[in-house]
Design a protein around this motif. Structure first.
Motif, PDB file in Angstrom:
ATOM      1  N   GLU A   1       0.814  -1.293   0.109  1.00 54.12           N
ATOM      2  CA  GLU A   1      -0.456   0.577   0.323  1.00 54.12           C
ATOM      3  C   GLU A   1       0.996   1.074   0.213  1.00 54.12           C
ATOM      4  OE1 GLU A   1      -2.580  -0.063   3.379  1.00 54.12           O
ATOM      5  OE2 GLU A   1      -3.834  -2.014   2.952  1.00 54.12           O
ATOM      6  N   GLY A   2       0.256   2.532  -0.741  1.00 55.45           N
ATOM      7  CA  GLY A   2       0.903   3.527  -0.682  1.00 55.45           C
ATOM      8  C   GLY A   2       0.807   3.887   1.299  1.00 55.45           C
ATOM      9  N   PRO A   3       3.063   4.488   1.174  1.00 53.51           N
ATOM     10  CA  PRO A   3       2.684   5.120   2.497  1.00 53.51           C
ATOM     11  C   PRO A   3       2.012   6.277   2.626  1.00 53.51           C
ATOM     12  CG  PRO A   3       4.365   5.836   0.936  1.00 53.51           C
ATOM     13  CD  PRO A   3       3.156   4.913   0.314  1.00 53.51           C
ATOM     14  N   VAL A   4       1.913   6.284   4.474  1.00 54.56           N
ATOM     15  CA  VAL A   4       1.524   7.780   4.726  1.00 54.56           C
ATOM     16  C   VAL A   4       2.278   8.399   5.139  1.00 54.56           C
ATOM     17  CG1 VAL A   4       0.671   8.944   7.182  1.00 54.56           C
ATOM     18  CG2 VAL A   4      -0.512   6.160   6.081  1.00 54.56           C
ATOM     19  N   TYR A   5       2.424   9.681   4.765  1.00 53.28           N
ATOM     20  CA  TYR A   5       3.583  10.803   5.676  1.00 53.28           C
ATOM     21  C   TYR A   5       3.053  12.136   6.884  1.00 53.28           C
ATOM     22  CZ  TYR A   5       7.097   9.190   2.481  1.00 53.28           C
ATOM     23  OH  TYR A   5       8.282   8.104   2.329  1.00 53.28           O
ATOM     24  N   GLY A   6       3.623  12.522   7.329  1.00 58.25           N
ATOM     25  CA  GLY A   6       3.201  13.434   8.091  1.00 58.25           C
ATOM     26  C   GLY A   6       3.866  15.014   7.561  1.00 58.25           C
ATOM     27  N   ALA A   7       3.135  16.333   6.924  1.00 57.88           N
ATOM     28  CA  ALA A   7       4.087  17.445   6.548  1.00 57.88           C
ATOM     29  C   ALA A   7       4.456  18.380   7.997  1.00 57.88           C
ATOM     30  CB  ALA A   7       2.305  18.529   5.888  1.00 57.88           C
ATOM     31  N   GLN A   8       5.263  18.065   8.075  1.00 60.45           N
ATOM     32  CA  GLN A   8       5.987  20.150   8.648  1.00 60.45           C
ATOM     33  C   GLN A   8       6.766  20.923   7.660  1.00 60.45           C
ATOM     34  OE1 GLN A   8       7.538  19.101  12.275  1.00 60.45           O
ATOM     35  NE2 GLN A   8       7.604  21.391  11.287  1.00 60.45           N
TER      36      GLN A   8
ATOM     37  N   ALA B   1       4.980   8.418   8.436  1.00 58.84           N
ATOM     38  CA  ALA B   1       4.179   8.104   9.887  1.00 58.84           C
ATOM     39  C   ALA B   1       4.742   6.685  10.625  1.00 58.84           C
ATOM     40  CB  ALA B   1       2.852   7.622   9.359  1.00 58.84           C
ATOM     41  N   GLU B   2       4.849   6.513  12.147  1.00 60.53           N
ATOM     42  CA  GLU B   2       5.398   5.669  12.850  1.00 60.53           C
ATOM     43  C   GLU B   2       4.433   4.168  11.882  1.00 60.53           C
ATOM     44  OE1 GLU B   2       5.081   6.415  17.119  1.00 60.53           O
ATOM     45  OE2 GLU B   2       6.809   7.949  16.350  1.00 60.53           O
ATOM     46  N   ASP B   3       3.897   4.102  11.910  1.00 63.35           N
ATOM     47  CA  ASP B   3       2.604   2.577  11.526  1.00 63.35           C
ATOM     48  C   ASP B   3       2.695   2.267   9.475  1.00 63.35           C
ATOM     49  OD1 ASP B   3       0.894   5.100  10.722  1.00 63.35           O
ATOM     50  OD2 ASP B   3      -0.657   4.308  11.834  1.00 63.35           O
ATOM     51  N   ASN B   4       3.300   2.404   9.092  1.00 64.47           N
ATOM     52  CA  ASN B   4       3.310   2.361   7.979  1.00 64.47           C
ATOM     53  C   ASN B   4       4.095   1.147   8.206  1.00 64.47           C
ATOM     54  OD1 ASN B   4       3.024   4.243   5.772  1.00 64.47           O
ATOM     55  ND2 ASN B   4       5.252   5.273   6.974  1.00 64.47           N
ATOM     56  N   ASN B   5       3.583   0.419   6.509  1.00 60.50           N
ATOM     57  CA  ASN B   5       4.081  -1.316   6.984  1.00 60.50           C
ATOM     58  C   ASN B   5       5.380  -1.915   6.541  1.00 60.50           C
ATOM     59  OD1 ASN B   5       1.774  -2.057   7.631  1.00 60.50           O
ATOM     60  ND2 ASN B   5       0.898  -2.030   5.232  1.00 60.50           N
ATOM     61  N   GLU B   6       6.333  -0.619   5.915  1.00 57.12           N
ATOM     62  CA  GLU B   6       7.983  -0.971   6.157  1.00 57.12           C
ATOM     63  C   GLU B   6       8.629  -0.017   7.429  1.00 57.12           C
ATOM     64  OE1 GLU B   6       6.024  -1.317   2.050  1.00 57.12           O
ATOM     65  OE2 GLU B   6       5.568  -0.445   3.394  1.00 57.12           O
TER      66      GLU B   6
ATOM     67  N   LEU C   1      -1.292  12.600   5.443  1.00 60.83           N
ATOM     68  CA  LEU C   1      -1.682  12.400   4.513  1.00 60.83           C
ATOM     69  C   LEU C   1      -1.330  10.598   3.803  1.00 60.83           C
ATOM     70  CD1 LEU C   1      -2.907  13.188   1.670  1.00 60.83           C
ATOM     71  CD2 LEU C   1      -0.738  13.771   1.170  1.00 60.83           C
ATOM     72  N   ALA C   2      -2.151  10.464   3.692  1.00 61.32           N
ATOM     73  CA  ALA C   2      -1.904   7.906   3.126  1.00 61.32           C
ATOM     74  C   ALA C   2      -2.402   8.595   1.419  1.00 61.32           C
ATOM     75  CB  ALA C   2      -2.884   7.413   3.499  1.00 61.32           C
ATOM     76  N   LEU C   3      -0.935   7.809   0.934  1.00 62.39           N
ATOM     77  CA  LEU C   3      -0.908   7.620  -0.303  1.00 62.39           C
ATOM     78  C   LEU C   3      -1.563   7.065  -1.212  1.00 62.39           C
ATOM     79  CD1 LEU C   3       2.764   9.312  -1.079  1.00 62.39           C
ATOM     80  CD2 LEU C   3       0.787  10.738  -0.441  1.00 62.39           C
ATOM     81  N   GLU C   4      -2.670   6.803  -2.209  1.00 68.32           N
ATOM     82  CA  GLU C   4      -2.581   5.851  -2.927  1.00 68.32           C
ATOM     83  C   GLU C   4      -1.443   5.429  -3.535  1.00 68.32           C
ATOM     84  OE1 GLU C   4      -6.020   6.302  -5.141  1.00 68.32           O
ATOM     85  OE2 GLU C   4      -7.289   7.741  -2.962  1.00 68.32           O
ATOM     86  N   THR C   5      -0.157   6.553  -4.518  1.00 72.04           N
ATOM     87  CA  THR C   5       0.270   6.154  -5.339  1.00 72.04           C
ATOM     88  C   THR C   5       1.541   4.885  -4.658  1.00 72.04           C
ATOM     89  OG1 THR C   5       2.183   6.677  -7.092  1.00 72.04           O
ATOM     90  CG2 THR C   5       1.329   7.932  -5.342  1.00 72.04           C
ATOM     91  N   THR C   6       2.347   4.195  -5.374  1.00 74.75           N
ATOM     92  CA  THR C   6       3.159   3.757  -5.329  1.00 74.75           C
ATOM     93  C   THR C   6       4.239   3.730  -5.682  1.00 74.75           C
ATOM     94  OG1 THR C   6       3.266   1.587  -6.076  1.00 74.75           O
ATOM     95  CG2 THR C   6       1.508   1.665  -3.922  1.00 74.75           C
ATOM     96  N   SER C   7       4.629   4.213  -6.584  1.00 76.69           N
ATOM     97  CA  SER C   7       5.502   4.674  -7.479  1.00 76.69           C
ATOM     98  C   SER C   7       6.464   5.514  -7.316  1.00 76.69           C
ATOM     99  CB  SER C   7       5.103   4.776  -8.960  1.00 76.69           C
ATOM    100  OG  SER C   7       6.064   5.686  -8.914  1.00 76.69           O
TER     101      SER C   7
END
Length: 386
Positions: free
Chosen positions: A26-33, A188-193, A144-150
């Motif tokens: 799945e696409g990763p989850v990021y936080g914006a600073q 985000a700390e809860d990403n799968n990787e 922000l949860a991303l849909e894309t994985t590229s």
């Protein structure tokens, strides 16, 4: 993944393989600073030795050295807490933040790198309190949860998101730069990787203070095609290469002047010209040069080599210290011309704190007010600390 050679600048890490057991993750989850404007800067700590970096290289900047000296004990203590092994190298990376001539500069850290003896880099967001101005939660604007994985699509999408997030911060600091240069995206700390990289979305590059910022035009695509702007940009670039005002340049300028009823394109054009050797003086394209009075503020901004002017306020008989500010859209558009006709200076400065300028306007007193204002220009200009 970040390499040891990249830790001194705000750099995007390398994306891991986005597949696991043949299945796309799945696409990763990021936080914006939000990221302040300024050159990349870093503090490296090896044992009790501290080295300062700016623009990716060791620096002898005296202002930076003063900040490090003031917080030396806290820096060494914090680095000791961050090490996993005695020979680990700790690098705090961020920006050198100084956009207001009247404020003291500071180091604004964003990323903590811990580098082991064998070169393995562990990176995470800076959210501790080492300096007395630290505020760990400030500037973090959500996830922000991303849909894309590229990897390419992720970087481009986040860069556009950075432009959208910072778009509301349109005002400029006294030096002429925008207060924010982009966004740093922390996984985000809860990403799968475990190896999702930090992504740096810079919208422009902060260079040495005597240069203009280098804007990345791809980040700010126009909502619709604008042939007049495109032609003007190309003509301006061509004229710059030839170091002369070409017929094509004149034609592109006249086309915008005639067609732009709202004034939006003209404001854009004057801003573009402010980064060049060319300007506009009394309706004609000219090469920028020193100007004398009498001259309006907009004429000075659009045709001279001056970068800005001083603005001074006087209430009753008490005059406050003048403040320098780079020319902005209002100055170039003539919005302040009604109170800013500048003449050759007739008397020397009243005090040592007042800049010795060649031009000054009369005091303008607003109706019903005891406060008066005036402009001064063309003199020794203040400098940033980088």
């Amino acid at each position: 993944m970040t390499t040891p050679s990249e830790v001194y600048t705000l750099t995007t890490g390398v994306f891991p393989d986005r597949y696991q057991n043949g299945t796309q993750l799945e696409g990763p989850v990021y936080g914006a600073q939000l990221m302040f404007t300024g050159p990349d800067a870093a503090i490296e700590v090896i044992g009790n030795k501290i080295t300062q970096y700016m623009f990716g290289s060791p620096s002898c900047n005296p202002w930076f050295a003063e900040v490090i000296e003031n917080y030396k004990k806290a820096i060494i203590r914090t680095a000791g807490d961050l090490r996993k092994a005695p020979d680990d190298r700790v690098v705090l990376t961020g920006v050198w933040y100084h956009l207001d001539y009247n404020e003291r500069p500071r180091f604004e850290p964003y990323v903590i790198h811990v580098i082991s003896a064998d070169g393995v880099v562990s990176s995470r967001r800076y959210k501790i309190e080492m300096f007395d101005y630290d505020s760990p939660g400030e500037g973090f604007v959500g996830m922000l949860a991303l849909e894309t994985t590229s990897p390419e699509d992720i970087s481009q999408f986040l860069k556009k998101e950075a432009a959208r997030i910072t778009g509301k911060y349109t005002s400029h600091e006294p030096c002429g730069l925008k207060p924010l240069q982009g966004v740093i995206w922390f996984p985000a700390e809860d990403n799968n990787e475990d190896d999702i990289p930090i992504i740096v979305s810079k919208l422009f590059t902060a260079r040495a203070s005597h240069e203009q910022p280098d804007y990345d035009v791809e980040v700010f695509p126009s909502e619709a095609a604008n042939p007049l702007r495109d032609e003007f940009s190309e003509a301006l670039s061509e004229a710059g290469e030839k170091a002369e005002i070409t017929p094509r340049f004149v034609s592109a300028y006249n086309a915008i002047v005639v067609d732009d009823v709202s004034g939006v394109d003209r404001k854009w054009m004057l801003r573009e010209l402010s980064y060049s050797r060319f300007g506009v003086y009394r309706g004609e394209l000219v090469v920028r040069e020193p100007r004398s009075g009498p001259i309006t503020l907009s004429e000075l901004a659009n045709s001279s080599t001056a970068r800005g002017s001083w603005f001074q306020v006087r209430i009753d008989h008490d005059a406050y210290d003048p403040r320098f500010s780079a020319f902005d859209d209002d100055d170039r558009s003539g919005l302040n011309d009604f109170r800013a006709m500048l003449h050759d200076r007739r008397v020397p400065p009243a005090s040592e704190d007042e800049p010795n300028c060649l031009l000054e306007s009369d005091w303008y007193l607003a109706e019903g007010s005891t406060a008066a204002v005036r402009y001064m220009a063309v003199g020794p200009e203040p400098r940033l600390s980088w």
